[in-house]
Structure formats: C-alpha cells, structure tokens
Write an enzyme that holds these catalytic residues in place. Structure first.
Site, PDB file in Angstrom:
ATOM      1  N   ASN A 102      51.964  13.223   0.408  1.00  0.00           N
ATOM      2  CA  ASN A 102      52.051  11.845   0.643  1.00  0.00           C
ATOM      3  C   ASN A 102      50.855  11.116   0.587  1.00  0.00           C
ATOM      4  O   ASN A 102      49.652  11.634  -0.147  1.00  0.00           O
ATOM      5  CB  ASN A 102      52.158  12.148   2.159  1.00  0.00           C
ATOM      6  CG  ASN A 102      53.614  12.786   2.509  1.00  0.00           C
ATOM      7  OD1 ASN A 102      54.608  12.855   1.639  1.00  0.00           O
ATOM      8  ND2 ASN A 102      53.597  13.105   3.664  1.00  0.00           N
ATOM      9  N   ASP A 104      50.435   8.219   2.121  1.00  0.00           N
ATOM     10  CA  ASP A 104      50.375   7.177   2.953  1.00  0.00           C
ATOM     11  C   ASP A 104      49.110   7.324   3.966  1.00  0.00           C
ATOM     12  O   ASP A 104      48.922   6.364   4.708  1.00  0.00           O
ATOM     13  CB  ASP A 104      51.672   7.131   3.891  1.00  0.00           C
ATOM     14  CG  ASP A 104      51.914   8.552   4.549  1.00  0.00           C
ATOM     15  OD1 ASP A 104      50.919   9.512   4.933  1.00  0.00           O
ATOM     16  OD2 ASP A 104      53.108   9.043   4.611  1.00  0.00           O
ATOM     17  N   HIS A 119      48.780  13.843  -4.874  1.00  0.00           N
ATOM     18  CA  HIS A 119      49.573  12.566  -5.432  1.00  0.00           C
ATOM     19  C   HIS A 119      48.764  11.393  -5.337  1.00  0.00           C
ATOM     20  O   HIS A 119      49.448  10.452  -5.317  1.00  0.00           O
ATOM     21  CB  HIS A 119      50.931  12.492  -5.026  1.00  0.00           C
ATOM     22  CG  HIS A 119      51.974  13.703  -5.366  1.00  0.00           C
ATOM     23  ND1 HIS A 119      53.113  13.877  -5.095  1.00  0.00           N
ATOM     24  CD2 HIS A 119      51.623  14.851  -6.505  1.00  0.00           C
ATOM     25  CE1 HIS A 119      53.580  15.167  -5.733  1.00  0.00           C
ATOM     26  NE2 HIS A 119      52.459  15.457  -6.476  1.00  0.00           N
ATOM     27  N   CYS A 127      42.292  -0.575 -11.803  1.00  0.00           N
ATOM     28  CA  CYS A 127      42.678  -1.172 -12.993  1.00  0.00           C
ATOM     29  C   CYS A 127      42.274  -0.624 -13.915  1.00  0.00           C
ATOM     30  O   CYS A 127      41.149   0.010 -14.094  1.00  0.00           O
ATOM     31  CB  CYS A 127      42.383  -2.536 -12.799  1.00  0.00           C
ATOM     32  SG  CYS A 127      41.000  -2.963 -13.498  1.00  0.00           S
ATOM     33  N   CYS A 130      38.395  -1.444 -15.213  1.00  0.00           N
ATOM     34  CA  CYS A 130      37.063  -1.159 -14.354  1.00  0.00           C
ATOM     35  C   CYS A 130      36.792  -0.038 -13.737  1.00  0.00           C
ATOM     36  O   CYS A 130      37.718   0.821 -13.574  1.00  0.00           O
ATOM     37  CB  CYS A 130      37.168  -2.227 -12.937  1.00  0.00           C
ATOM     38  SG  CYS A 130      37.250  -3.939 -13.246  1.00  0.00           S
ATOM     39  N   CYS A 153      43.712  -8.035 -11.952  1.00  0.00           N
ATOM     40  CA  CYS A 153      42.051  -7.920 -11.729  1.00  0.00           C
ATOM     41  C   CYS A 153      41.573  -9.074 -11.996  1.00  0.00           C
ATOM     42  O   CYS A 153      41.585  -9.597 -13.346  1.00  0.00           O
ATOM     43  CB  CYS A 153      41.637  -6.581 -12.514  1.00  0.00           C
ATOM     44  SG  CYS A 153      39.616  -6.541 -12.305  1.00  0.00           S
ATOM     45  N   CYS A 156      39.018  -8.403 -15.211  1.00  0.00           N
ATOM     46  CA  CYS A 156      39.209  -7.795 -16.472  1.00  0.00           C
ATOM     47  C   CYS A 156      40.455  -8.378 -17.022  1.00  0.00           C
ATOM     48  O   CYS A 156      41.023  -8.302 -18.000  1.00  0.00           O
ATOM     49  CB  CYS A 156      39.044  -6.621 -16.595  1.00  0.00           C
ATOM     50  SG  CYS A 156      40.191  -5.376 -15.967  1.00  0.00           S
ATOM     51  N   SER A 195      60.869  18.879   0.005  1.00  0.00           N
ATOM     52  CA  SER A 195      62.302  19.479  -0.603  1.00  0.00           C
ATOM     53  C   SER A 195      61.630  20.226  -1.711  1.00  0.00           C
ATOM     54  O   SER A 195      62.489  21.325  -2.152  1.00  0.00           O
ATOM     55  CB  SER A 195      63.121  18.322  -1.392  1.00  0.00           C
ATOM     56  OG  SER A 195      62.265  18.025  -2.463  1.00  0.00           O
TER      57      SER A 195
HETATM   58  P1  NAD Z   1      61.403  14.623  -0.816  1.00  0.00           P
HETATM   59  O1  NAD Z   1      61.763  13.312  -0.441  1.00  0.00           O
HETATM   60  O2  NAD Z   1      61.829  15.259  -2.143  1.00  0.00           O
HETATM   61  O3  NAD Z   1      61.622  15.551   0.407  1.00  0.00           O
HETATM   62  C1  NAD Z   1      61.537  15.546   1.575  1.00  0.00           C
HETATM   63  C2  NAD Z   1      62.332  16.517   2.479  1.00  0.00           C
HETATM   64  O4  NAD Z   1      62.083  16.364   3.794  1.00  0.00           O
HETATM   65  C3  NAD Z   1      63.637  16.619   2.369  1.00  0.00           C
HETATM   66  O5  NAD Z   1      64.281  18.018   2.021  1.00  0.00           O
HETATM   67  C4  NAD Z   1      64.270  16.250   3.572  1.00  0.00           C
HETATM   68  O6  NAD Z   1      65.535  16.694   4.076  1.00  0.00           O
HETATM   69  C5  NAD Z   1      63.159  16.542   4.618  1.00  0.00           C
HETATM   70  N1  NAD Z   1      62.932  15.710   5.656  1.00  0.00           N
HETATM   71  C6  NAD Z   1      63.134  14.449   5.847  1.00  0.00           C
HETATM   72  N2  NAD Z   1      62.637  13.853   6.855  1.00  0.00           N
HETATM   73  C7  NAD Z   1      62.499  15.145   7.642  1.00  0.00           C
HETATM   74  C8  NAD Z   1      61.864  15.139   9.049  1.00  0.00           C
HETATM   75  N3  NAD Z   1      61.711  14.392   9.961  1.00  0.00           N
HETATM   76  N4  NAD Z   1      61.831  16.723   9.402  1.00  0.00           N
HETATM   77  C9  NAD Z   1      62.067  17.475   8.506  1.00  0.00           C
HETATM   78  N5  NAD Z   1      62.272  17.534   7.186  1.00  0.00           N
HETATM   79  C10 NAD Z   1      62.596  15.961   6.928  1.00  0.00           C
HETATM   80  O7  NAD Z   1      59.768  14.724  -0.695  1.00  0.00           O
HETATM   81  P2  NAD Z   1      58.479  15.645  -1.221  1.00  0.00           P
HETATM   82  O8  NAD Z   1      58.874  16.760  -1.186  1.00  0.00           O
HETATM   83  O9  NAD Z   1      57.377  14.984  -0.684  1.00  0.00           O
HETATM   84  O10 NAD Z   1      58.377  15.072  -2.871  1.00  0.00           O
HETATM   85  C11 NAD Z   1      58.612  13.769  -3.323  1.00  0.00           C
HETATM   86  C12 NAD Z   1      57.595  12.930  -3.595  1.00  0.00           C
HETATM   87  O11 NAD Z   1      57.655  12.150  -2.640  1.00  0.00           O
HETATM   88  C13 NAD Z   1      56.131  13.389  -3.625  1.00  0.00           C
HETATM   89  O12 NAD Z   1      55.621  13.118  -4.781  1.00  0.00           O
HETATM   90  C14 NAD Z   1      55.359  12.105  -2.425  1.00  0.00           C
HETATM   91  O13 NAD Z   1      54.285  11.787  -3.293  1.00  0.00           O
HETATM   92  C15 NAD Z   1      56.345  11.143  -2.479  1.00  0.00           C
HETATM   93  N6  NAD Z   1      56.801  10.420  -1.344  1.00  0.00           N
HETATM   94  C16 NAD Z   1      55.906  10.381  -0.297  1.00  0.00           C
HETATM   95  C17 NAD Z   1      55.942   9.240   0.546  1.00  0.00           C
HETATM   96  C18 NAD Z   1      54.770   9.399   1.711  1.00  0.00           C
HETATM   97  O14 NAD Z   1      53.605   9.167   1.371  1.00  0.00           O
HETATM   98  N7  NAD Z   1      55.122   8.996   2.918  1.00  0.00           N
HETATM   99  C19 NAD Z   1      57.122   8.796   0.816  1.00  0.00           C
HETATM  100  C20 NAD Z   1      58.143   8.734   0.020  1.00  0.00           C
HETATM  101  C21 NAD Z   1      57.831   9.582  -1.688  1.00  0.00           C
END
Ligand code: NAD
Length: 254
Positions: A102, A104, A119, A127, A130, A153, A156, A195
């Site tokens: 994530n 976030d 990630h 940018c 810089c 930016c 630059c 997932s």
């Molecule tokens: P993904 O979307 O592929 O998988 C998420 C999984 O979580 C799914 O299998 C889904 O069924 C399950 N899920 C959803 N809500 C749930 C909950 N409340 N409790 C339990 N399971 C739940 O996400 P991933 O595997 O992280 O990979 C995809 C990419 O998503 C990553 O590269 C990530 O950087 C990016 N991403 C990040 C954010 C964030 O920072 N919050 C948001 C969207 C995507």
C-alpha cells in the site's frame, strides 16, 4: 472459524519472528478502493495504460485524472481496526514489522514503526529534474487546488509524480531488500488483504514457505497462493485481525 482464529492467535503468540504482508484489501474498510474487488479501481481505469510507466510517459494527463479522482479519498482516509491491530502486535513484540504494497501511509498512521513500503508512498513526490523530493502538499496544491494537469515542477518544469511504483517499474531497492530479509528469517507470515497477484511481491510468501514459516492468510476471497497457507481466515481484515488480537490477549488461551 473461531477455532481457526484461536489457533492463529496461538501461533502468533508463540512465534519468534513474525512478519505481516499487506495489500490494498487492508485499506478498503478505510474507504480506499482496492484494484481487483468489484467496484475497485480497475473497473474504471485500465491498469496497463493508466498505471504503467509507459502509460504515464505517453499520457500523464490520464494518470492525473485518476489521481484527482482518488486523491481526496486517499488523503481523508484514516487507519481502521486492522491497521491498528498490526501496530499493536508490533508494539507487543509479536511482529517484527509490516511489508506493505500500500502507498497510503495508513500503517504508519496507525502506529506501526517498522514498515517496508515496497510500492513506495504518496507522501513523497519526485520530478525527473530534481534530486530532492518535493512535498505532497505541493502536488496537492498544484494538482487538486489549481487543477494543473499534469502538475509541473517550478524549478525544472518536469512532471511531478508521487513516489509510487508503476507497472513496468522496479521496486525501491532498500524496502524490498528488507522485505526479503524478513520473510527469509521469519517463522510466521501473516498475509492480510492481498490477492497476491502482483509480482515480485507474491514471491515473498514462497520464500517464507521455503524457510518453513507458518503462513496465516486473512482475505475475503480466495487468493492465488491459498495453497501456501497453513490457516486461511476468510473475512474482513478489520474484523478478523482484532479478533486474533483479542484471542492473544485472552488470559485463558495458552
Ligand atoms: P488487490 O486489489 O489485487 O487485492 C486485494 C485483495 O484484498 C482482494 O483479494 C480482495 O478480495 C481483498 N479484500 C478487499 N477488501 C478486503 C477486506 N476488507 N478484508 C479482507 N480482504 C479484502 O491488491 P494488492 O494485492 O495489494 O495488489 C495490487 C496493488 O494495489 C498493489 O500494487 C498496491 O500498491 C495497489 N493499491 C494500493 C492501494 C492502497 O495503498 N490502499 C489501493 C489500491 C491499490
């Protein structure tokens, strides 16, 4: 299910090196859509174009359209009970840290100290011209408040972008090295809300398994690597993880 939660709690309590690996599913209960669930971002945007390096380079405006759509939600999100539980488990000494896909920042907001952001993070902005990072405030001001698309930016003229890993890009070296070291040393891996579709992160549970770590998976749907799990807990991370913590704290559980 209750029995499986108690067993997971017992394993976490008795492990000597526990690590969590989290994905977008951790943050859906904080209001941030994941990629692959119904209603996730991928239903609206095409990942290979919008979220890839070549897509960003050929059409940055499309990337920032997506960023403008999700930006306010990301910035308003607060850690949920799942994030808070992982932070507590680290504080209690049961987890070495969290490896997260994530971007976030919610694990840190919840109090987790050792977080390998494999990630990247929206809280750093870069940018091409810089050497130093820009601030998220600057990107928000330009992109969201002034509506610049793409945001540029001042120094630059390069296109500002959050320091996150796009498709076709390699992972930041140090966080991924930390992640590999942790899964190579752990005897328990707690995977939550992923997932496990995305490479190379989905190699991490394989490394853990090769080192004979126990794997607990918490996800509301089957994942690509359920076959590696010793315990599968099907449900919301914001519900299941606090239940595990409760069982860990139960004085009648050994
Ligand atoms: P993904 O979307 O592929 O998988 C998420 C999984 O979580 C799914 O299998 C889904 O069924 C399950 N899920 C959803 N809500 C749930 C909950 N409340 N409790 C339990 N399971 C739940 O996400 P991933 O595997 O992280 O990979 C995809 C990419 O998503 C990553 O590269 C990530 O950087 C990016 N991403 C990040 C954010 C964030 O920072 N919050 C948001 C969207 C995507």
């Amino acid at each position: 299910m209750e029995k499986a939660i108690r067993k997971a709690a017992q394993w976490i309590k008795n492990c000597s090196f526990g690590v969590a690996l989290t994905g977008a599913g951790m943050s859906t209960e904080s209001g941030i859509p994941d990629f692959r669930s119904p209603g996730g971002l991928w239903t609206e945007f095409e990942p290979e174009s919008v979220g890839s390096r070549s897509g960003f380079e050929s059409s940055p405006t499309e990337f920032f359209e997506m960023a403008r759509k999700i930006g306010p939600t990301l910035l308003a999100a607060r850690p949920n009970a799942g994030h808070k539980t992982l932070a507590k488990l680290e504080k209690m000494g049961y987890l070495k840290g969290v490896i997260t896909q994530n971007i976030d920042g919610l694990h840190q907001n919840a109090g987790s100290k050792q977080v390998a952001e494999v990630h990247g993070t929206i809280y750093e902005v870069r940018c091409p011209g810089c050497p130093e990072f820009h601030t998220l405030d600057e990107l928000v001001q330009k992109g969201l408040v002034e509506g610049q698309n793409p945001p540029l930016c001042d120094k630059c003229g390069g296109i500002l972008r959050p320091n996150i890993v796009l498709f076709e890009e390699t992972l930041p070296e140090q966080p991924f090295l930390n992640a590999k070291e942790w899964v190579g040393s752990c005897d328990l891996l707690l995977v939550a809300g992923s997932s496990l579709e995305v490479t190379p992160v989905n190699v991490l549970p394989i490394i853990a398994k090769q080192n004979e770590a126990r794997i607990i998976m918490v996800n509301d749907e089957p994942t690509r690597q359920d076959n590696l799990a010793d315990i599968i807990l099907r449900g919301k991370t914001g519900v299941i993880l606090p239940k595990i913590l409760q069982a860990i704290q139960d004085p009648y559980e050994k």
